[in-house]
Structure formats: structure tokens, C-alpha cells
Write a protein that holds these residues in place. Structure first.
Motif, PDB file in Angstrom:
ATOM      1  N   GLY A   1      -8.790  -2.845   7.499  1.00 32.98           N
ATOM      2  CA  GLY A   1      -8.095  -3.917   8.698  1.00 32.98           C
ATOM      3  C   GLY A   1      -6.910  -3.001   9.455  1.00 32.98           C
ATOM      4  O   GLY A   1      -6.572  -3.476  10.325  1.00 32.98           O
TER       5      GLY A   1
ATOM      6  N   ALA B   1      -8.977   6.220  -1.317  1.00 33.15           N
ATOM      7  CA  ALA B   1      -9.778   6.279  -2.545  1.00 33.15           C
ATOM      8  C   ALA B   1     -10.860   7.304  -2.318  1.00 33.15           C
ATOM      9  O   ALA B   1     -11.277   7.970  -3.448  1.00 33.15           O
ATOM     10  N   ASN B   2     -11.034   7.699  -1.296  1.00 39.31           N
ATOM     11  CA  ASN B   2     -12.185   8.914  -0.877  1.00 39.31           C
ATOM     12  C   ASN B   2     -11.915  10.042  -1.493  1.00 39.31           C
ATOM     13  O   ASN B   2     -10.682  10.913  -1.104  1.00 39.31           O
TER      14      ASN B   2
ATOM     15  N   ASP C   1      -7.206  -3.246  -2.164  1.00 40.01           N
ATOM     16  CA  ASP C   1      -6.476  -4.347  -2.588  1.00 40.01           C
ATOM     17  C   ASP C   1      -6.235  -4.546  -4.008  1.00 40.01           C
ATOM     18  O   ASP C   1      -7.301  -4.627  -4.863  1.00 40.01           O
TER      19      ASP C   1
ATOM     20  N   GLY D   1      -4.179   2.548   0.865  1.00 42.24           N
ATOM     21  CA  GLY D   1      -5.189   1.661   1.439  1.00 42.24           C
ATOM     22  C   GLY D   1      -6.514   2.056   0.919  1.00 42.24           C
ATOM     23  O   GLY D   1      -6.608   3.200   0.472  1.00 42.24           O
TER      24      GLY D   1
ATOM     25  N   PHE E   1     -16.269   2.767   8.704  1.00 36.40           N
ATOM     26  CA  PHE E   1     -17.316   3.224   7.922  1.00 36.40           C
ATOM     27  C   PHE E   1     -18.166   1.870   7.509  1.00 36.40           C
ATOM     28  O   PHE E   1     -19.378   2.236   7.561  1.00 36.40           O
ATOM     29  N   ASP E   2     -17.629   0.814   7.422  1.00 41.48           N
ATOM     30  CA  ASP E   2     -18.105  -0.394   7.246  1.00 41.48           C
ATOM     31  C   ASP E   2     -19.499  -0.497   8.318  1.00 41.48           C
ATOM     32  O   ASP E   2     -20.663  -0.845   7.898  1.00 41.48           O
TER      33      ASP E   2
ATOM     34  N   HIS F   1       0.703  -1.213  -0.023  1.00 42.86           N
ATOM     35  CA  HIS F   1      -0.169  -0.078   0.016  1.00 42.86           C
ATOM     36  C   HIS F   1       0.776   1.176   0.013  1.00 42.86           C
ATOM     37  O   HIS F   1       0.353   2.201  -0.495  1.00 42.86           O
TER      38      HIS F   1
ATOM     39  N   PRO G   1     -19.156  -2.355   0.690  1.00 45.95           N
ATOM     40  CA  PRO G   1     -18.428  -1.905   1.641  1.00 45.95           C
ATOM     41  C   PRO G   1     -19.005  -0.325   2.183  1.00 45.95           C
ATOM     42  O   PRO G   1     -19.320   0.474   1.380  1.00 45.95           O
TER      43      PRO G   1
ATOM     44  N   SER H   1      -5.799   2.092  -4.639  1.00 45.01           N
ATOM     45  CA  SER H   1      -5.990   2.489  -3.331  1.00 45.01           C
ATOM     46  C   SER H   1      -6.417   1.279  -2.542  1.00 45.01           C
ATOM     47  O   SER H   1      -5.897   0.788  -1.549  1.00 45.01           O
TER      48      SER H   1
HETATM   49  O1  KG4 Z   1      -7.280  -1.662   1.328  1.00 45.98           O
HETATM   50  P1  KG4 Z   1      -8.745  -2.344   1.323  1.00 45.98           P
HETATM   51  O2  KG4 Z   1      -9.325  -2.589  -0.330  1.00 45.98           O
HETATM   52  O3  KG4 Z   1      -8.616  -3.607   2.012  1.00 45.98           O
HETATM   53  C1  KG4 Z   1      -8.252  -3.845   3.616  1.00 45.98           C
HETATM   54  O4  KG4 Z   1      -8.930  -3.634   4.278  1.00 45.98           O
HETATM   55  O5  KG4 Z   1      -7.041  -4.400   3.167  1.00 45.98           O
HETATM   56  O6  KG4 Z   1      -9.669  -1.340   1.933  1.00 45.98           O
HETATM   57  C2  KG4 Z   1     -11.104  -1.684   2.280  1.00 45.98           C
HETATM   58  C3  KG4 Z   1     -11.654  -0.663   3.114  1.00 45.98           C
HETATM   59  C4  KG4 Z   1     -13.018  -0.570   3.207  1.00 45.98           C
HETATM   60  O7  KG4 Z   1     -13.304  -0.671   4.702  1.00 45.98           O
HETATM   61  C5  KG4 Z   1     -14.018   0.372   2.542  1.00 45.98           C
HETATM   62  O8  KG4 Z   1     -15.041   0.839   3.210  1.00 45.98           O
HETATM   63  C6  KG4 Z   1     -12.907   1.213   2.451  1.00 45.98           C
HETATM   64  O9  KG4 Z   1     -11.833   0.770   2.301  1.00 45.98           O
HETATM   65  N1  KG4 Z   1     -13.192   2.058   1.084  1.00 45.98           N
HETATM   66  C7  KG4 Z   1     -13.444   3.513   1.373  1.00 45.98           C
HETATM   67  C8  KG4 Z   1     -13.586   3.859  -0.141  1.00 45.98           C
HETATM   68  N2  KG4 Z   1     -13.342   2.665  -0.950  1.00 45.98           N
HETATM   69  C9  KG4 Z   1     -12.956   1.733  -0.270  1.00 45.98           C
HETATM   70  N3  KG4 Z   1     -13.608   4.290   2.172  1.00 45.98           N
HETATM   71  C10 KG4 Z   1     -13.993   5.439   1.922  1.00 45.98           C
HETATM   72  N4  KG4 Z   1     -14.120   6.045   0.649  1.00 45.98           N
HETATM   73  C11 KG4 Z   1     -14.089   5.288  -0.281  1.00 45.98           C
HETATM   74  N5  KG4 Z   1     -14.251   5.779  -1.610  1.00 45.98           N
END
Ligand code: KG4
Length: 334
Positions: free
Chosen positions: A137, A277-278, A302, A273, A165-166, A114, A177, A300
């Protein structure tokens, strides 16, 4: 050098082929098979289902990635942190592939992926740098003295920001998500509706670099429970809550990043992470920090390109002694 990388630490089955050129990295192929639809009904990742899907999808994804015949030099694979059985699915697949082609396997730390994916377009970074990892995570502030030399300055004491957020999205009846679901509901505030709605900014003034997001989740839960059924379903209420949840997280993340960046005199900030992406978070961070890097949006969350890039910087760890490659679900970066 051409690296084939495999990522299965959570709920995405991803394989990429990346060529390390002199100035930048070139993505020759990248396929991600997302399991979001499968985990939606559980409001989070259901590990047993995730492993089953990884095992089923890995050969399919590989076939899509290996369309052209390429001279692969090494196979990089995520060994942690992540869900133990999911990590093993990727590791075993990597070993089989490596054995068949007599290639070394490079073990990769998911979080380093990341961080280093930010170097995709330019293999240069001003050190010391400060990395902010914000995902489902992990929430960590890491001092990067140079590539490979990391020191965790602070991290979440409970929920990660993406996890918050989740969970809060689920309370409000939004889909998994939660991060993108909340972002989508953040429409402009209406000053006549819920203008006084205020959620806490946990640990914003604490003198360390740690985070805590479970208090924010609890505040959302109590606020929601205190509303009548009609309000709970009202779009204006949900939008106002989403704005506050997102802004609370952004405020805390900016304040702590600012404190650490000043205390350590860093020359650049790197964000990575899923939460990076936000759009709103990117906008507000860019306003506060000059030398700040964000990955391309689709990198951003995985993906395996980031594992290939981290694999490149760890290429000396590549081994044909495959039994040495093991899953490390709680792997730390320092
Ligand atoms: O890095 P990732 O794909 O997976 C791991 O946790 O390793 O992150 C996933 C997290 C989820 O909690 C999801 O709600 C959040 O990233 N996420 C976002 C956005 N896209 C994914 N949070 C805020 N804004 C976004 N656009």
C-alpha cells in the motif's frame, strides 16, 4: 513493560505480546492469521471479506497468543493507514479487551511499526536515519530525525511497489501475492532467450524522491500483449519478465534512496514493509549501503510485533478514554 498489540489494517489478523527489555524487545507470543488463500482469486485484497475474516479470527488468534497468564501493561492497536472497516475491527476488539482488563490503549501508525520493528534486537539507531517503506500500500522515503520525528521526503505518485508486483504478476498469470511469486520465477538469465527484454525504470532520474510504478505495470501489459500465445505461456519469457520487473523496481529504489541519503547526510538506512522480504533486494541494497537495517524476514510483512514495538515508543499516548481511539485510514507519518 509488556504490550499486547493488534494489527488488522489489511489482510492479516495479527496479535503479539512483546516485552520491552533494556537492550532489546522480547517476543513472548506472536500469531498471524493470513487471508492470502481467501483473496487469491481476486488478485488483491477484497475489503468486505477481509473484515469478516478479522472479526472471526481475532478471538481465535487471541486465544492462541494468551496461552500463559501474563501481566499486560497496555494494548497497542493499529489505527491507520489501512482499510477503514478492517482498522475498526481491530480497534473495537482492542477497546473491549482493554475495558475488560482496565488497560490503556495506545494508538499506533502502521508505517511507524514497519520502521521501528528494525529496533527489535537493539534499541539503538544512528540519527538522522532514512526509512524506506516498501509494501503493498505504500512506497515512501522518510527522514527520521529521531524516533517520533518523521518527514516524508518522497512517495509514490500512483501504485506502491508491492502493488505493482501484485498487478504485474496477475498479468503474467502468477499467483497473489505477486512479490514472492515474481521472486520465485527470477531464475538466472539465459543469454539466448529474451536477452534484450528491457522494461522502463520510471522516474529514476527525476530530481525529487518520488516514485511511480504504474508505468512499469503498463509496460509489462503492453509487452505481454505483443507476444504470441505460446510465448505468453513460455517459462523462459515469464522468468525474463519477472527478472526485469524485480530489477527495475530495485534499480529505482536504490537510486532514490542513495540520492536522499546523500542529500540529507543520513547515518543509517532502515527498510521495512512486505517488499523488504525480497532476498535479491536485500542483497543489492546491502552492497550499496553500509549502515543498513532490515527486519527479520517474517517481520517484513504485516505483523503485530511491529505494532507492539511502535506502541512502546508511543506509550505516553496510551489512554483509558477509549472513545478517543479512532480509525484513520489515511493517517500520515508527519
Ligand atoms: O507490508 P505488507 O505485508 O502489507 C501491506 O501492504 O501493508 O506488504 C505486502 C506486499 C505485497 O504487495 C507483496 O507482493 C509484497 O509485499 N511482498 C514481496 C515479498 N513478500 C511480500 N515483494 C517482493 N518480494 C517478497 N519476498
Amino acid at each position: 513493560m509488556i504490550i499486547l498489540a493488534i494489527e488488522t489494517s489489511c489482510d492479516d489478523t495479527a496479535i503479539a505480546i512483546v516485552k520491552a527489555n533494556r537492550q532489546k524487545f522480547e517476543v513472548l507470543a506472536s500469531v498471524i492469521s493470513s487471508q492470502i488463500e481467501i483473496h487469491k482469486e481476486y488478485g488483491g485484497v477484497y475489503p468486505t471479506l477481509a473484515v469478516r475474516e478479522h472479526k472471526k479470527n481475532l478471538p481465535i488468534v487471541l486465544k492462541k497468543v494468551l496461552k500463559k497468564s501474563l501481566e499486560i501493561d497496555a494494548i497497542a492497536v493499529t489505527i491507520g493507514p489501512g482499510l477503514d472497516p478492517c482498522l475498526w475491527a481491530g480497534i473495537n476488539f482492542a477497546k473491549e479487551l482493554a475495558k475488560a482488563k482496565n488497560l490503556p490503549v495506545i494508538p499506533v501508525n502502521h508505517l511507524e511499526g514497519h520502521i521501528l520493528v528494525n529496533l527489535i534486537n537493539k534499541k539503538k539507531l544512528a540519527f538522522p536515519a532514512l526509512a524506506l517503506i516498501i509494501s503493498g500500500g505504500n512506497t515512501q522515503l522518510i527522514l527520521v530525525k529521531k524516533i517520533g520525528n518523521y518527514k516524508i521526503l518522497g512517495e509514490t505518485r500512483d501504485d506502491a511497489v508491492g502493488e505493482c508486483f501484485d498487478k504485474t504478476a496477475r498479468i503474467l498469470g502468477l499467483e497473489y501475492p505477486g512479490g514472492p511469486a515474481i521472486a520465485q520465477k527470477c531464475v538466472k538469465p539465459s543469454f539466448t532467450h529474451f536477452a534484450d527484454l528491457k522494461l522502463p525504470r520510471p522516474m529514476i532520474n527525476s530530481k525529487d524522491y518520488d516514485f511511480s510504478f504504474s508505468g512499469l505495470k503498463t509496460a509489462v501489459l503492453y509487452n505481454f500483449k505483443n507476444q504470441n500465445k505460446k510465448t505468453q505461456k513460455s517459462q523462459k519469457y515469464i522468468s525474463a519478465m519477472c527478472r526485469e520487473i524485480q530489477q527495475s523496481a530495485i534499480d529505482v529504489l536504490i537510486k532514490k534512496t542513495l540520492r536522499a541519503s546523500l542529500d540529507y547526510g543520513v547515518k543509517s538506512i532502515i527498510v521495512g514493509g512486505g517488499v523488504s522480504a525480497n532476498q535479491e533486494l536485500r542483497k543489492q541494497f546491502k552492497k550499496r549501503f553500509d549502515n543498513i537495517l532490515f527486519p527479520p524476514k517474517k517481520m517484513s510483512t504485516d505483523n503485530a510485533v511491529m505494532i507492539a514495538i511502535a506502541g512502546y515508543y508511543n506509550r505516553e499516548k496510551g489512554t483509558k478514554n477509549y472513545s478517543r481511539i479512532k480509525a484513520e485510514p489515511n493517517l500520515r507519518i508527519n
